[in-house]
Design an enzyme around this catalytic site. Structure first.
Site, PDB file in Angstrom:
ATOM      1  N   ASP A  37      44.421  10.253 -40.577  1.00 55.36           N
ATOM      2  CA  ASP A  37      45.725   9.781 -41.054  1.00 55.36           C
ATOM      3  C   ASP A  37      45.559   9.239 -42.473  1.00 55.36           C
ATOM      4  OD1 ASP A  37      48.543   8.737 -39.442  1.00 55.36           O
ATOM      5  OD2 ASP A  37      48.105   7.911 -41.438  1.00 55.36           O
ATOM      6  N   ASN A  94      54.838   9.139 -31.108  1.00 52.52           N
ATOM      7  CA  ASN A  94      56.201   8.693 -31.395  1.00 52.52           C
ATOM      8  C   ASN A  94      57.141   9.886 -31.237  1.00 52.52           C
ATOM      9  OD1 ASN A  94      55.316   6.072 -32.140  1.00 52.52           O
ATOM     10  ND2 ASN A  94      54.700   6.873 -34.133  1.00 52.52           N
ATOM     11  N   GLY A 100      60.382   6.204 -33.562  1.00 53.41           N
ATOM     12  CA  GLY A 100      59.812   5.992 -34.894  1.00 53.41           C
ATOM     13  C   GLY A 100      59.055   7.191 -35.437  1.00 53.41           C
ATOM     14  N   HIS A 105      56.491  17.422 -36.467  1.00 55.67           N
ATOM     15  CA  HIS A 105      55.551  18.384 -35.854  1.00 55.67           C
ATOM     16  C   HIS A 105      54.774  17.549 -34.852  1.00 55.67           C
ATOM     17  CE1 HIS A 105      52.675  21.946 -36.022  1.00 55.67           C
ATOM     18  NE2 HIS A 105      51.995  21.048 -35.328  1.00 55.67           N
ATOM     19  N   HIS A 107      52.494  15.405 -32.800  1.00 54.00           N
ATOM     20  CA  HIS A 107      51.157  14.878 -33.087  1.00 54.00           C
ATOM     21  C   HIS A 107      50.899  13.682 -32.198  1.00 54.00           C
ATOM     22  CE1 HIS A 107      54.069  12.936 -35.776  1.00 54.00           C
ATOM     23  NE2 HIS A 107      53.330  11.834 -35.687  1.00 54.00           N
ATOM     24  N   HIS A 109      48.514  10.135 -32.259  1.00 58.42           N
ATOM     25  CA  HIS A 109      47.644   9.259 -33.033  1.00 58.42           C
ATOM     26  C   HIS A 109      46.498   8.855 -32.108  1.00 58.42           C
ATOM     27  CE1 HIS A 109      50.833   8.252 -36.143  1.00 58.42           C
ATOM     28  NE2 HIS A 109      51.580   8.697 -35.154  1.00 58.42           N
TER      29      HIS A 109
HETATM   30  P1  5GP Z   1      54.778   9.385 -36.979  1.00 57.10           P
HETATM   31  O1  5GP Z   1      55.496   8.175 -37.467  1.00 57.10           O
HETATM   32  O2  5GP Z   1      55.549  10.652 -37.235  1.00 57.10           O
HETATM   33  O3  5GP Z   1      54.309   9.261 -35.559  1.00 57.10           O
HETATM   34  O4  5GP Z   1      53.429   9.447 -37.811  1.00 57.10           O
HETATM   35  C1  5GP Z   1      53.258  10.174 -38.959  1.00 57.10           C
HETATM   36  C2  5GP Z   1      51.886   9.830 -39.509  1.00 57.10           C
HETATM   37  O5  5GP Z   1      51.546  10.797 -40.476  1.00 57.10           O
HETATM   38  C3  5GP Z   1      51.793   8.459 -40.196  1.00 57.10           C
HETATM   39  O6  5GP Z   1      50.798   7.678 -39.541  1.00 57.10           O
HETATM   40  C4  5GP Z   1      51.419   8.795 -41.636  1.00 57.10           C
HETATM   41  O7  5GP Z   1      50.505   7.884 -42.201  1.00 57.10           O
HETATM   42  C5  5GP Z   1      50.822  10.187 -41.509  1.00 57.10           C
HETATM   43  N1  5GP Z   1      50.990  11.031 -42.680  1.00 57.10           N
HETATM   44  C6  5GP Z   1      52.151  11.240 -43.365  1.00 57.10           C
HETATM   45  N2  5GP Z   1      51.949  12.108 -44.383  1.00 57.10           N
HETATM   46  C7  5GP Z   1      50.636  12.461 -44.323  1.00 57.10           C
HETATM   47  C8  5GP Z   1      49.829  13.329 -45.113  1.00 57.10           C
HETATM   48  O8  5GP Z   1      50.264  13.967 -46.064  1.00 57.10           O
HETATM   49  N3  5GP Z   1      48.522  13.443 -44.749  1.00 57.10           N
HETATM   50  C9  5GP Z   1      47.995  12.760 -43.693  1.00 57.10           C
HETATM   51  N4  5GP Z   1      46.697  12.942 -43.448  1.00 57.10           N
HETATM   52  N5  5GP Z   1      48.729  11.922 -42.929  1.00 57.10           N
HETATM   53  C10 5GP Z   1      50.032  11.770 -43.242  1.00 57.10           C
END
Ligand code: 5GP
Length: 122
Positions: A37, A94, A100, A105, A107, A109
């Site tokens: 991340d 999430n 949130g 796409h 994913h 964590h």
């Molecule tokens: P979400 O809120 O959708 O569950 O998490 C998205 C995650 O993607 C966040 O933890 C954020 O730091 C990570 N993220 C967003 N843009 C990028 C990117 O360009 N590269 C990487 N490696 N992580 C990203």
């Protein structure tokens, strides 16, 4: 608001999969890509994504074929072992606006490397 059923090929993780945007790869096979991340919330913070296009876990768990789900789930402990998370770890996914979710796409964590706090802040 993220439509958890609507996949958009322009999302950032789709671009990471296509290598249009760089990422630090931790693990890759036919089904799964895992990378660091960009904004880690713990000493280890890895994002695991399927190579097929699903908007969220809701979408993935209702629509993906068995081999895709199996391979994705199997990759979790494999990756956790690879990065030596022997004391435990946390998986978060999430989903949609209330969950949130920022990137549409699917994913998860994979977070660890220290004793983690409360699951949800009040
Ligand atoms: P979400 O809120 O959708 O569950 O998490 C998205 C995650 O993607 C966040 O933890 C954020 O730091 C990570 N993220 C967003 N843009 C990028 C990117 O360009 N590269 C990487 N490696 N992580 C990203």
């Amino acid at each position: 608001m993220i439509d958890i059923k609507k996949y958009n090929q322009d999302n950032i993780f789709s671009k990471i999969l296509k290598k249009e945007i760089p990422s630090k790869c931790i693990f890759e096979d036919e089904f799964v890509y895992a990378f660091e991340d960009i904004n880690p919330q713990a000493p280890i913070h890895i994002l695991i994504i399927p190579k097929k296009s699903f908007c969220s876990l809701d979408d993935f768990s209702s629509q993906a074929d068995e081999l895709t789900i199996f391979s994705f789930m199997r990759s979790i402990s494999r990756i956790a072992k690879m990065v030596n998370l022997k004391n435990g770890y946390r998986i978060i996914s999430n989903i949609g606006f209330d969950g949130g979710q920022e990137v549409p796409h699917f994913h998860i964590h994979l977070i660890g490397g220290k004793k983690l706090g409360a699951i949800v802040s009040k």
